[in-house]
Design a protein around this motif. Structure first.
Motif: not given
Ligand code: SF4
Length: 683
Positions: A471, A474-475, A662
């Motif tokens: 992921d 998120k990570h 992100w």
């Protein structure tokens, strides 16, 4: 490919069985990839699969490939770029898989490893072969000669212990010069029928085992040699899986690159001197001296036109080498010693002659239609002087791959990085495959296995991105330092060094610094060793594998380096929570092959920078970013300190080539995240 109603379990069942046997869990991407590979085998349509880290892609292609091999008594070829993956397949994945599949397949599948002849000990050279003369090895220093003598002695002892004669199994290894004295190239080999120890030949044994195996593991270089040569190097096969396919073009290019030096000409002269009329051999020696004089006057770099004196010197070399080859004559009845000497001489003369011909031909066409690029390397005036060498490399390997790989076998190409800018077309074009009219990858890296219809003239292929079980959003954070000035030519700026120091402090060490040049890696190491409280290792301080294991063992330690670290570091866990990239890894503007390829694309009306330089940068950047997440639980920040990733027009293409981390431009966000991770990491 042959089709029949199979009595074997389905690929899906075999995969579940294999995954259970090796103690893993079923992964959606792995199942989709295995089914796509099975479909490619069934339809004969080539397949490019992007499978992110953690997919378990080896099992996803090995299971359908083995099923096909067992069902049709065929051999399938798996090609890798690195020895590390080759070893992982042969020492770990294949033995476990073969055992797991024995019962469902009705017999244990077999596998073998096959490398180029030069990688195996030649027993004929060990016993009786002509030793290389010191001049042939380029060694005049008595100390080096005695070191090599000791290594050769060790190799002779090893020859009676080894079962495979495979150079990679010799620990510790030996120098290239020593190895050359106990090995031969395919051109130098006497041929098994003529060789007195042909029945004990390691290379022939490996070829024999490969021919009987279900799966043959080889490397991209041998795959390229098989494609380039008229004779067959790999066993008969109609399915090839190319893993680490993002490296294919570079590996094939280097195999298809030739080099001419005056020391090669001297060695060829010495080898044939004892076998032919001295006057004819002297002509080649003089031609070599003439070439040396011309090369001394030429500046290193790419050559777009053939300087007249060089054209003259190469013509003389070509004709003199041809004269020696004619005088050497064809094979005849002679004792084995003479046959060996003749073979060794012929192989060097062929190399000199063929390279001179290719260098001269490279300038024949007008620039827009040339096939090859030529450049001169060497620097006689630096602290570590290198003699001049002429190189000739193909501008494209697409035609070769299309005609000699895709036209012969169904091909599956796979890697964690294939869909550059979100599509497979960029790499497909380099491989010689036609463009796909529809995108084969949906946004966000989700996949579609809709076939990409190909044009009527080109091989049919489809692309599939099975994503990754990680992921990423998120990570992981992708921090681009948009506020920094674009990197300059004079090394790392003060603000960049400040950023690196602050990021390392926030992360508590745990940083891998990927620099675009060794000079930058060294500058950062020297300047930051006094400024950060954590130890910094720099590539070149010791062997890379030792540095990587020190880095992995101590979470507070940082490791800085360049090219091989971008792809070769696999450190899961809290030792690596920060990847720092100093600048976008474009090829150097004076790189002869990239710059010539760029110009060739522009001559055809394309965008040379995007097609060549940005593609190169995207591949490396994606590989470098991929160092952060090596297991499902890994977390961290990739910090790119080159603002062009955020501001330049090509930035979007590069960002779309990376795992979907992100994104942020705020240094505080990146540092806060690193501090939190540091605090949460085990002490
Ligand atoms: S067959 Fe060739 S490689 Fe093998 S031992 Fe003889 S000369 Fe050496």
């Amino acid at each position: 490919m042959p089709s029949s109603i199979s009595t074997l379990p389905s690929v899906r069942d075999l995969l579940s069985h294999a995954v259970e046997a090796v103690g893993g869990a079923e992964r959606e991407g792995q199942v989709r990839m295995a089914e796509a590979v099975a479909k490619a085998i069934r339809t004969g349509e080539h397949l490019a699969v992007q499978a992110g880290t953690g997919t378990g892609k080896s099992l996803a292609y090995l299971v359908p490939a083995i099923r096909y091999a067992v069902e049709h008594e065929a051999t399938v070829v798996v090609s890798t770029a690195t020895i590390a993956l080759q070893r992982q397949l042969v020492d770990r994945d294949l033995p476990r898989l073969a055992k797991a599949l024995k019962r469902p397949l009705g017999r244990e599948p077999t596998f073998a490893i096959l490398k180029g002849r030069r990688n195996y000990l030649c027993m004929h050279r060990v016993h009786t072969g002509a030793p290389e003369e010191p001049e042939d090895t380029g060694l005049f220093d008595a100390f080096a000669v005695s070191r090599i003598g000791r290594e050769v002695k060790r190799l002779h002892e090893w020859s009676s212990d080894t079962e495979t004669g495979d150079r990679d199994e010799l620990v510790p290894g030996v120098s290239e010069q020593a190895w050359r004295q106990v090995s031969v190239t395919a051109r130098e080999c006497l041929g098994v029928a003529r060789c007195p120890v042909g029945t004990d030949c390691f290379a022939e044994r490996a070829r024999g085992e490969a021919g009987r195996a279900d799966v043959v593991v080889t490397n991209h270089a041998l795959l390229a040699i098989d494609a380039l040569q008229e004779y067959q190097v790999l066993p008969e096969h109609d399915l090839v899986v190319i893993d680490e396919a993002h490296e294919l073009v570079d590996r094939v290019t280097s195999v298809a690159t030739s080099e001419l030096t005056t020391s090669l000409i001297s060695a060829a002269t010495r080898r044939c001197g004892r076998l032919i009329d001295a006057d004819i051999a002297d002509r080649l020696l003089e031609a070599g001296d003439g070439l040396a004089l011309v090369l001394d006057d030429l500046p290193p770099g790419r050559m777009d036109t053939l300087p007249t004196p060089l054209g003259g010197a190469l013509t003389v070399v070509r004709d003199a080498a041809h004269g020696c080859l004619t005088a050497l004559g064809s094979e005849r009845k002679e004792d084995i010693e003479e046959a060996t000497a003749r073979k060794l001489a012929r192989s060097l003369l062929d190399e000199v002659h063929d390279t001179a011909v290719r260098l001269l031909d490279a300038f024949d066409e007008d620039q827009a239609h040339r096939q090859d690029v030529v450049w001169l390397s060497g620097d006689q005036y630096s602290a570590s002087p290198r003699p001049p060498a002429l190189h000739v490399a193909p501008l494209s390997v697409g035609g070769l791959l299309r005609e000699r790989v895709f036209a012969r076998s169904t091909t599956v190409l796979t890697s964690a990085t294939l869909a550059l800018g979100g599509a497979f077309d960029t790499l497909a074009r380099q491989w010689g495959l036609p463009p796909s009219p529809k995108p084969t990858v949906k946004a966000e890296g989700t996949a579609t296995d809709k076939p990409a219809p190909s044009d009527d003239d080109g091989p049919r292929w489809s692309g599939l991105d099975v994503g990754s079980p990680f992921d990423y959003r998120k990570h992981g954070i992708l921090y681009v330092a948009k506020h920094l000035p674009p990197p300059g030519r004079d090394g790392l700026g003060e603000r960049t060094l400040d950023e690196i120091a602050e990021l390392i402090d926030a992360a508590g060490g745990r940083a891998l610094g990927l620099f675009s040049s060794m000079r930058a890696a060294k500058q950062a190491t020297e300047e930051l060793r006094d400024r950060v409280k954590h130890p910094i290792l720099c590539q070149g301080d010791d062997s890379t594998s030792l540095l990587v294991s020190k880095f992995a063992d101590d979470p507070r330690t940082c490791l800085f380096g360049t090219l091989s670290l971008w792809q070769g570091v696999d450190v899961p866990g809290p030792s690596l929570q920060l990847v720092i990239v100093d600048r976008l890894p474009f090829p150097r503007p004076d790189d002869p092959v990239s710059s010539a390829r760029q110009r060739a694309v522009e001559a055809r009306g394309g965008n040379g920078f995007l097609t060549v330089a940005a593609t190169h940068a995207a591949l490396l950047l994606a590989q470098g970013t991929g160092r952060l997440h090596r297991s499902v639980t890994d977390k961290g920040v990739v910090a790119v300190l080159d603002s062009r990733l955020a501001t330049a027009r090509y930035g979007g293409f590069l960002r779309a080539s990376l795992p979907p981390l992100w994104p942020t431009h705020d240094p505080k966000v990146a540092r806060d995240a690193l501090r939190r991770l540091d605090a949460a990491a085990p002490a």
